[in-house]
Design a protein around this motif. Structure first.
Motif, mmCIF file in Angstrom:
data_model
loop_
_atom_site.group_PDB
_atom_site.id
_atom_site.type_symbol
_atom_site.label_atom_id
_atom_site.label_comp_id
_atom_site.label_asym_id
_atom_site.label_seq_id
_atom_site.Cartn_x
_atom_site.Cartn_y
_atom_site.Cartn_z
ATOM 1 N N THR A 1 -5.217 -1.189 0.137
ATOM 2 C CA THR A 1 -4.908 -1.146 -1.265
ATOM 3 C C THR A 1 -6.008 -0.717 -2.158
ATOM 4 O O THR A 1 -7.116 -1.211 -2.017
ATOM 5 C CB THR A 1 -4.454 -2.640 -1.822
ATOM 6 N N SER B 1 1.946 4.548 -1.606
ATOM 7 C CA SER B 1 2.756 3.437 -1.875
ATOM 8 C C SER B 1 2.678 2.788 -3.064
ATOM 9 O O SER B 1 1.483 2.644 -3.862
ATOM 10 C CB SER B 1 2.235 2.423 -0.591
ATOM 11 N N TYR B 2 3.652 2.127 -3.700
ATOM 12 C CA TYR B 2 3.784 1.475 -4.944
ATOM 13 C C TYR B 2 4.595 0.320 -4.532
ATOM 14 O O TYR B 2 5.781 0.354 -4.508
ATOM 15 C CB TYR B 2 4.469 2.469 -5.955
ATOM 16 N N HIS B 3 3.980 -1.047 -5.097
ATOM 17 C CA HIS B 3 4.615 -2.303 -4.926
ATOM 18 C C HIS B 3 4.702 -2.959 -6.505
ATOM 19 O O HIS B 3 3.444 -3.202 -6.973
ATOM 20 C CB HIS B 3 3.918 -3.173 -4.012
ATOM 21 N N PRO C 1 2.044 -7.520 -0.954
ATOM 22 C CA PRO C 1 1.897 -6.121 -0.527
ATOM 23 C C PRO C 1 0.486 -5.889 -0.328
ATOM 24 O O PRO C 1 -0.037 -4.829 -0.102
ATOM 25 C CB PRO C 1 2.502 -5.505 -1.816
ATOM 26 N N VAL D 1 -0.538 -1.458 -6.104
ATOM 27 C CA VAL D 1 0.104 -2.761 -6.346
ATOM 28 C C VAL D 1 0.043 -3.241 -7.965
ATOM 29 O O VAL D 1 -0.857 -3.548 -8.365
ATOM 30 C CB VAL D 1 -0.363 -3.821 -5.487
ATOM 31 N N THR E 1 5.556 -6.246 -8.403
ATOM 32 C CA THR E 1 5.779 -7.475 -7.907
ATOM 33 C C THR E 1 5.659 -8.244 -9.292
ATOM 34 O O THR E 1 5.880 -9.503 -9.272
ATOM 35 C CB THR E 1 5.090 -8.265 -6.749
ATOM 36 N N ASP F 1 -2.575 3.619 -3.018
ATOM 37 C CA ASP F 1 -1.880 2.497 -2.519
ATOM 38 C C ASP F 1 -1.891 1.413 -3.798
ATOM 39 O O ASP F 1 -2.957 0.840 -3.891
ATOM 40 C CB ASP F 1 -2.150 1.906 -1.364
#
Length: 267
Positions: free
Chosen positions: A106, A80-82, A101, A39, A84, A37
């Motif tokens: 994370t 998951s990859y955010h 996120p 970010v 920003t 996960d």
């Protein structure tokens, strides 16, 4: 069950101490779990300004598929990859707009931040347009800000990341020196170029100290960028160019060969 960053460090210390006291000689290291996960936070050096290939939905943030976060995610396929990170971001922008996120699940966070707080764009504009004296004065102002004010700004961001994602591995990446000295016959004076490089060293030193004090990993990109600064034979940084916002930002090679390997080793 996830351990917080501080709890994990304390546990590792206790295990090491117990081994030492019992006379155990075998080296023991806990395997690092695969990050699933991810970010990616930060400013234009993380969003990928200068590399091209921008996501049409990212608007003025100019998030690039050629930026190191996107390249890492494409290769490792986290669950998951955010992304920003945003062009022009300051520490306050990260706090206000980029942290949503993050959560207790994370695993991995990356960030470059601080250059815009210190007046990166204004400093370079001054140096390019107003000559050596104005450049040296503006760089001196930026360096004073980095030493006196930036540490507190970074603490606010790092505290917020730690609070929202206490189990994440946080990789704070630095900025490269801009110029190869002694090799430019045009453009800024040698004194101006040296002062700009020294300012980059200052911000990296402050960032590394604040990152370490929060239990984060600081990733220095100067080794990979060595020999690829502006004025080198194969630069991975744009000099003054069009569109102007690309100026003094990593090229696609700067992202894939300068930033990505350093982040990959630290992630």
């Amino acid at each position: 069950m996830r351990l917080s960053r501080r709890a994990a460090t304390a546990s590792a210390f206790l295990v090491t101490t117990a081994l030492a006291l019992s006379g155990a000689s075998a080296a023991v290291s806990a395997p690092r779990p695969k990050a699933t996960d991810y970010v990616a936070l930060g400013d234009s050096y993380s969003s990928g300004v200068g590399a091209g290939g921008y996501d049409s939905g990212s608007g003025s943030c100019k998030r690039s598929a050629k930026a190191y976060p996107a390249l890492w995610a494409a290769a490792h396929k986290p669950a998951s990859y955010h992304f920003t990170a945003c062009s022009g971001a300051r520490t306050g922008d990260v706090l206000a707009n980029q942290l949503a996120p993050l959560n207790s699940g994370t695993d991995l966070v990356s960030i470059t931040i601080g250059g815009n707080d210190a007046g990166f764009a204004d400093t370079m504009t001054t140096c390019v347009l107003q000559g050596e004296t104005a450049c040296l004065n503006r760089v001196a102002t930026a360096r004073a800000y980095v030493r006196q004010t930036l540490p507190g700004k970074l603490d606010q961001v790092y505290d917020a990341i730690d609070g929202k994602a206490p189990a994440a591995r946080v990789v704070v990446l630095g900025y490269p020196r801009f110029y190869k000295l002694g090799n430019c016959s045009v453009g800024l004076s040698e004194k101006s170029r040296a002062a700009i490089n020294a300012a980059a060293d200052d911000i990296n030193a402050v960032t590394a100290k604040r990152a370490a004090d929060h239990g984060f990993t600081f990733a220095d990109v100067n080794k990979t960028f060595a020999g690829h600064e502006i004025c080198s034979s194969a630069p991975w940084l744009h000099s003054v160019t069009l569109p102007v916002e690309n100026s003094y930002h990593p090229t696609a090679n700067g992202q894939s060969k300068g930033y990505l390997p350093v982040f990959g080793s630290a992630a």
